[in-house]
Each structure stands twice: as C-alpha cells, then as structure tokens.
Design a protein around this motif. Structure first.
Motif, PDB file in Angstrom:
ATOM      1  N   THR A  79      37.025 -26.482 -90.609  1.00  0.00           N
ATOM      2  CA  THR A  79      37.919 -26.315 -91.752  1.00  0.00           C
ATOM      3  C   THR A  79      37.890 -27.574 -92.627  1.00  0.00           C
ATOM      4  OG1 THR A  79      39.790 -27.168 -90.485  1.00  0.00           O
ATOM      5  CG2 THR A  79      39.438 -24.782 -90.469  1.00  0.00           C
ATOM      6  N   THR A  80      38.587 -27.510 -93.754  1.00  0.00           N
ATOM      7  CA  THR A  80      38.716 -28.671 -94.635  1.00  0.00           C
ATOM      8  C   THR A  80      39.766 -29.617 -94.073  1.00  0.00           C
ATOM      9  OG1 THR A  80      38.130 -27.354 -96.576  1.00  0.00           O
ATOM     10  CG2 THR A  80      39.315 -29.419 -96.970  1.00  0.00           C
ATOM     11  N   TRP A  81      39.422 -30.907 -93.945  1.00  0.00           N
ATOM     12  CA  TRP A  81      40.426 -31.841 -93.427  1.00  0.00           C
ATOM     13  C   TRP A  81      41.079 -32.616 -94.576  1.00  0.00           C
ATOM     14  CZ3 TRP A  81      39.191 -37.171 -93.821  1.00  0.00           C
ATOM     15  CH2 TRP A  81      37.845 -37.479 -94.009  1.00  0.00           C
ATOM     16  N   ASP A  82      42.343 -32.986 -94.360  1.00  0.00           N
ATOM     17  CA  ASP A  82      43.190 -33.598 -95.385  1.00  0.00           C
ATOM     18  C   ASP A  82      42.821 -35.071 -95.554  1.00  0.00           C
ATOM     19  OD1 ASP A  82      45.125 -34.199 -97.188  1.00  0.00           O
ATOM     20  OD2 ASP A  82      46.823 -33.596 -95.948  1.00  0.00           O
ATOM     21  N   SER A  83      42.299 -35.417 -96.722  1.00  0.00           N
ATOM     22  CA  SER A  83      41.802 -36.774 -96.949  1.00  0.00           C
ATOM     23  C   SER A  83      42.560 -37.472 -98.071  1.00  0.00           C
ATOM     24  CB  SER A  83      40.312 -36.735 -97.310  1.00  0.00           C
ATOM     25  OG  SER A  83      40.123 -36.010 -98.514  1.00  0.00           O
ATOM     26  N   ILE A  84      42.399 -38.789 -98.122  1.00  0.00           N
ATOM     27  CA  ILE A  84      42.839 -39.596 -99.255  1.00  0.00           C
ATOM     28  C   ILE A  84      41.648 -40.452 -99.680  1.00  0.00           C
ATOM     29  CG2 ILE A  84      45.291 -39.653 -98.700  1.00  0.00           C
ATOM     30  CD1 ILE A  84      44.911 -42.344 -97.395  1.00  0.00           C
ATOM     31  N   LEU A  85      41.617 -40.825-100.959  1.00  0.00           N
ATOM     32  CA  LEU A  85      40.499 -41.575-101.513  1.00  0.00           C
ATOM     33  C   LEU A  85      41.048 -42.699-102.376  1.00  0.00           C
ATOM     34  CD1 LEU A  85      37.369 -41.680-101.894  1.00  0.00           C
ATOM     35  CD2 LEU A  85      37.691 -40.213-103.894  1.00  0.00           C
TER      36      LEU A  85
END
Length: 200
Positions: A79-85
């Motif tokens: 699945t899509t994992w929750d990221s920050i950039l």
C-alpha cells in the motif's frame, strides 16, 4: 562507527537536480524526530520516530527546484505509506542536533510537505550562485516506511514567474488565456514584495 550513507545530512546521498531515484527506508534508521517547526513538516509525536533517508542536491542559480516523493505501493503490504518531505539548505548544521528528549532540535527548512501522496516541495534559488540543499524523506507514523520514487527537476522560471522576468504590458492591449503552467507561488503574504520571493 561510520554512519551509513543517507542516514544524516553529513552522509547524504548526492543526486542530480534533474533525475528519478528509487529508494527505501526499510533498512534505514530513525535519525530525526520533530514536529512542525521553522518551515519543516514534522512527524507524529507518538514514539518511536519513523525511518528516514537524506539526499543532497545542488540547485543552480536562478532555478526553480522541485522534488516529488511518491510512495504508492511501497509499503511492506503493498500500500501507499504516509510520508513527509523536507528541503533544507546546507550546511548540515541546519538539519539540527539531538535534543535531550531524543528528538531533533534546531532544524530549519526551505520548504516542507505533508499533504498526502505524492508529497512535493519547491524552492526558487533567486541568487546568482548555486546552493546545496538536503532532501529529507521520512515516514509520518512510526510504522510508515517502505520503498519510494524521488523525482527532482530544476530549470529557470518561465517569463512572468518573478518580478525580474515580468511580462511587459501594452496599454489598451488585453492579455487573454495566459497559462499558469510552471509558475510558482513566489509572493505570498509577508514576502515583502518583489525583493523577497518565497519558496514557491
């Protein structure tokens, strides 16, 4: 002990300002932990912190740089994992230091994103010299990790994007259907007018 490549700003993975890079935080350490501060988008306050990976890029003079992070299908379960950039200007001291509580203090960012996949940060280097910057890829929750695609682009802004390249107007001649494609948000609230374009 020597720190693995990409585990800190001192050991950041050097990449080009124009390219596509595949990476993963599955085997990365959780070297940074911070809330929203100084232009940075932080991770969840629930300990422990999430894994992260750091890249270094050189942004040419008078170029708008953009980094886009896509984590679709990259989690261990597909699945899509929750990221920050986050985008941080060099030197590495801007990446902060270890705080007494185990988190990171003193972090300062040019731009940050936590709006949902894909995450995207942009910065206009309006100076006459190139600058070095760090791109920090990190999960939001402590179980947010996996593979990702990082796409970087850098190019001079199109005419009319900043005051220095303003499009001349002719009295009595209307401009109709002028496209906004490729233009940045350079002059938001509190930027001080033409002299102080923001991250965009």
């Amino acid at each position: 002990m020597m720190m693995a490549s990409g585990e800190s700003c001192d050991t950041a993975i050097v990449i080009s300002a124009n390219g596509v890079y595949m990476g993963s935080t599955l085997d990365a350490g959780a070297d940074f932990g911070f809330r929203d501060v100084n232009g940075c988008q932080g991770n969840s306050s629930t300990p422990p912190s999430s894994p992260d990976q750091v890249f270094q890029v050189t942004i040419p003079a008078n170029n708008r740089f953009t980094a886009e992070l896509n984590t679709a299908g990259g989690s261990p379960t597909g699945t899509t994992w929750d990221s920050i950039l986050n985008l941080i200007e060099a030197p590495a001291t801007n990446c902060g230091t270890l705080a007494a509580d185990g988190g990171t203090e003193g972090l300062t960012c040019l731009a940050g994103s936590d709006v949902g996949n894909p995450e995207r940060v942009s910065y206009f280097n309006s100076s006459a010299n190139p600058i070095d910057a760090f791109i920090m890829v990190k999960g939001y929750f402590n179980n947010s990790l996996g593979s990702f695609t990082l796409t970087t682009t850098s190019a001079p802004p199109p005419p009319g994007d900043v005051c220095a390249s303003a499009v001349p107007l002719t009295s009595g001649t209307p401009i109709v259907g002028e496209p906004l494609t490729g233009l940045g948000n350079d002059y938001g609230t509190g930027t001080g007018g033409c002299g102080s374009p923001n991250a965009g």
